[in-house]
Write a protein that holds these residues in place. Structure first.
Motif, PDB file in Angstrom:
ATOM      1  N   ALA A   5      18.174  19.121  57.358  1.00 22.50           N
ATOM      2  CA  ALA A   5      19.519  19.551  57.003  1.00 22.50           C
ATOM      3  C   ALA A   5      19.533  21.072  56.853  1.00 22.50           C
ATOM      4  N   THR A   6      20.571  21.605  56.222  1.00 23.66           N
ATOM      5  CA  THR A   6      20.732  23.051  56.083  1.00 23.66           C
ATOM      6  C   THR A   6      20.430  23.505  54.668  1.00 23.66           C
ATOM      7  N   LEU A   7      19.795  24.668  54.550  1.00 20.81           N
ATOM      8  CA  LEU A   7      19.642  25.329  53.263  1.00 20.81           C
ATOM      9  C   LEU A   7      20.786  26.331  53.120  1.00 20.81           C
ATOM     10  N   ASP A  90       4.360  29.180  46.909  1.00 19.15           N
ATOM     11  CA  ASP A  90       4.554  28.262  48.027  1.00 19.15           C
ATOM     12  C   ASP A  90       5.695  27.311  47.685  1.00 19.15           C
ATOM     13  N   ALA A  91       6.826  27.476  48.338  1.00 13.92           N
ATOM     14  CA  ALA A  91       8.030  26.711  48.011  1.00 13.92           C
ATOM     15  C   ALA A  91       8.233  25.496  48.915  1.00 13.92           C
ATOM     16  N   ARG A  92       7.267  25.178  49.750  1.00 12.32           N
ATOM     17  CA  ARG A  92       7.482  24.100  50.724  1.00 12.32           C
ATOM     18  C   ARG A  92       7.838  22.772  50.078  1.00 12.32           C
ATOM     19  N   ALA A  93       7.234  22.461  48.931  1.00 12.77           N
ATOM     20  CA  ALA A  93       7.506  21.167  48.288  1.00 12.77           C
ATOM     21  C   ALA A  93       8.963  21.039  47.866  1.00 12.77           C
ATOM     22  N   LEU A  94       9.605  22.157  47.565  1.00  6.24           N
ATOM     23  CA  LEU A  94      11.001  22.114  47.129  1.00  6.24           C
ATOM     24  C   LEU A  94      11.956  21.740  48.256  1.00  6.24           C
ATOM     25  N   LEU A  95      11.483  21.850  49.488  1.00  8.21           N
ATOM     26  CA  LEU A  95      12.340  21.574  50.651  1.00  8.21           C
ATOM     27  C   LEU A  95      12.332  20.106  51.055  1.00  8.21           C
ATOM     28  N   ALA A  96      11.626  19.257  50.319  1.00  9.78           N
ATOM     29  CA  ALA A  96      11.532  17.845  50.693  1.00  9.78           C
ATOM     30  C   ALA A  96      12.889  17.193  50.926  1.00  9.78           C
ATOM     31  N   PRO A  97      13.904  17.419  50.077  1.00  4.65           N
ATOM     32  CA  PRO A  97      15.209  16.801  50.344  1.00  4.65           C
ATOM     33  C   PRO A  97      15.811  17.203  51.688  1.00  4.65           C
ATOM     34  N   ALA A  98      15.647  18.469  52.075  1.00  2.34           N
ATOM     35  CA  ALA A  98      16.189  18.920  53.362  1.00  2.34           C
ATOM     36  C   ALA A  98      15.475  18.240  54.520  1.00  2.34           C
ATOM     37  N   LEU A  99      14.175  18.064  54.392  1.00  2.00           N
ATOM     38  CA  LEU A  99      13.416  17.400  55.443  1.00  2.00           C
ATOM     39  C   LEU A  99      13.748  15.916  55.533  1.00  2.00           C
ATOM     40  N   ASP A 103      21.445  18.238  52.749  1.00  2.00           N
ATOM     41  CA  ASP A 103      21.696  19.666  52.619  1.00  2.00           C
ATOM     42  C   ASP A 103      21.228  20.129  51.248  1.00  2.00           C
ATOM     43  N   LEU A 104      20.665  21.332  51.213  1.00  2.00           N
ATOM     44  CA  LEU A 104      20.142  21.915  49.976  1.00  2.00           C
ATOM     45  C   LEU A 104      20.934  23.165  49.630  1.00  2.00           C
ATOM     46  N   GLY A 105      21.215  23.352  48.342  1.00  2.00           N
ATOM     47  CA  GLY A 105      21.825  24.591  47.888  1.00  2.00           C
ATOM     48  C   GLY A 105      20.826  25.400  47.090  1.00  2.00           C
ATOM     49  N   LEU A 106      20.682  26.681  47.413  1.00  2.00           N
ATOM     50  CA  LEU A 106      19.834  27.592  46.644  1.00  2.00           C
ATOM     51  C   LEU A 106      20.757  28.436  45.782  1.00  2.00           C
ATOM     52  N   LEU A 107      20.482  28.456  44.480  1.00  2.00           N
ATOM     53  CA  LEU A 107      21.415  29.050  43.532  1.00  2.00           C
ATOM     54  C   LEU A 107      20.676  29.932  42.546  1.00  2.00           C
ATOM     55  N   VAL A 123      13.658  30.563  51.053  1.00  2.00           N
ATOM     56  CA  VAL A 123      14.212  30.917  52.363  1.00  2.00           C
ATOM     57  C   VAL A 123      13.103  31.055  53.392  1.00  2.00           C
ATOM     58  N   ARG A 124      12.024  31.699  53.005  1.00  2.00           N
ATOM     59  CA  ARG A 124      10.884  31.880  53.909  1.00  2.00           C
ATOM     60  C   ARG A 124      10.301  30.529  54.311  1.00  2.00           C
ATOM     61  N   ALA A 125      10.147  29.622  53.342  1.00  2.00           N
ATOM     62  CA  ALA A 125       9.608  28.292  53.643  1.00  2.00           C
ATOM     63  C   ALA A 125      10.549  27.509  54.550  1.00  2.00           C
ATOM     64  N   ALA A 126      11.860  27.699  54.367  1.00  2.00           N
ATOM     65  CA  ALA A 126      12.829  27.008  55.214  1.00  2.00           C
ATOM     66  C   ALA A 126      12.694  27.453  56.662  1.00  2.00           C
TER      67      ALA A 126
END
Length: 253
Positions: A5-7, A90-99, A103-107, A123-126
């Motif tokens: 999905a989209t960040l 390392d923020a990769r684990a936070l992106l699990a919902p997008a994968l 859709d993910l919101g960064l706030l 953002v870099r991990a995305a």
């Protein structure tokens, strides 16, 4: 495989920690609020303030799921203290919902996430994971302050926070002023609001009389004020007070 999905980079109003809040519909476009209302998975600095912001959005655009059903992840406390712009988290684990297709919101707590706030690591991990990144329109205090200051908007740098130690702060101010006078580059920085007055006094003691100093306080709020004058004129002004509202400082030739 589920398509990522989209960040979304979701800006927040600039009234965090202020007694008076800005009406969302006056500082954020309806399109931004509508997209934010449809997001159900979030990465934020603080879950409590994120829920408070979502509650405000819900008053204008009903949320896709109730507030208590929102999936909210916090960035680690170390990221708040040290930042994550240098790639140390390392923020990769936070992106699990997008994968998984959400859709993910960064706030962040105020303004645009990843600009003078944590979030760069996400953002870099995305990008590395192939998750599309979409910034939404909203207030960015640094650019608002720069535009309203009259200082050089073609060459500028944000330098974060200045040192709290008086001697180190004075040395840093002189270094930045030398750069500004040599290149014409505007220097922008911020401070915790209760230290604004001390920082202003330090700047007036350290900067050269002809250097132009701007303070942009409470941007987008009813009491907003932007003042830019030479250090000599600041010293002559009575009283020399700094607002306790969130303030962007800037100086240049």
């Amino acid at each position: 495989m589920t398509r990522p999905a989209t960040l979304y980079l979701v800006p927040a109003p600039l009234d965090f920690g202020c007694e008076v809040q800005a009406p969302l519909q006056e500082v954020l476009p309806a399109g931004t609020l509508g997209i934010a209302a449809g997001i159900t998975h979030w990465i934020c600095e603080n879950a409590k303030s994120a829920r408070a912001y979502l509650k405000r959005i819900n008053e204008l655009h009903p949320l896709a799921v109730p507030l208590q059903a929102q999936h909210i992840q916090e960035l680690p406390r170390l990221v708040h203290k040290k930042g994550d712009h240098a790639g140390q988290f390392d923020a990769r684990a936070l992106l699990a919902p997008a994968l998984e297709g959400h859709d993910l919101g960064l706030l962040s707590e105020a303004g645009m996430p990843a600009v003078a706030d944590p979030g760069s690591s996400v953002v870099r991990a995305a990008h590395e994971a192939g998750v599309p990144v979409t910034p939404l329109t909203g207030p960015v205090s640094l650019l608002l302050a720069l535009a309203a200051s009259g200082l050089n908007g073609q060459n500028f740098a944000f330098v974060g926070y200045l040192p709290q130690d008086p001697a180190q702060r004075a040395q840093r101010v002189r270094e930045l002023e030398s750069l500004a006078l040599r290149t014409g580059q505007t220097q922008l920085f911020i401070e915790t609001p209760y230290r604004n007055a001390a920082l202003l006094q330090a700047l007036l003691q350290t900067l050269q009389p002809g250097t132009r100093l701007a303070l942009a306080a409470g941007l987008t709020l009813p009491g907003a004020a932007v003042t830019c004058r030479t250090v000599k004129a600041w010293r002559a002004a009575t009283p020399q007070e700094a607002s306790r509202l969130p303030t962007v400082f800037a100086f240049g030739p």
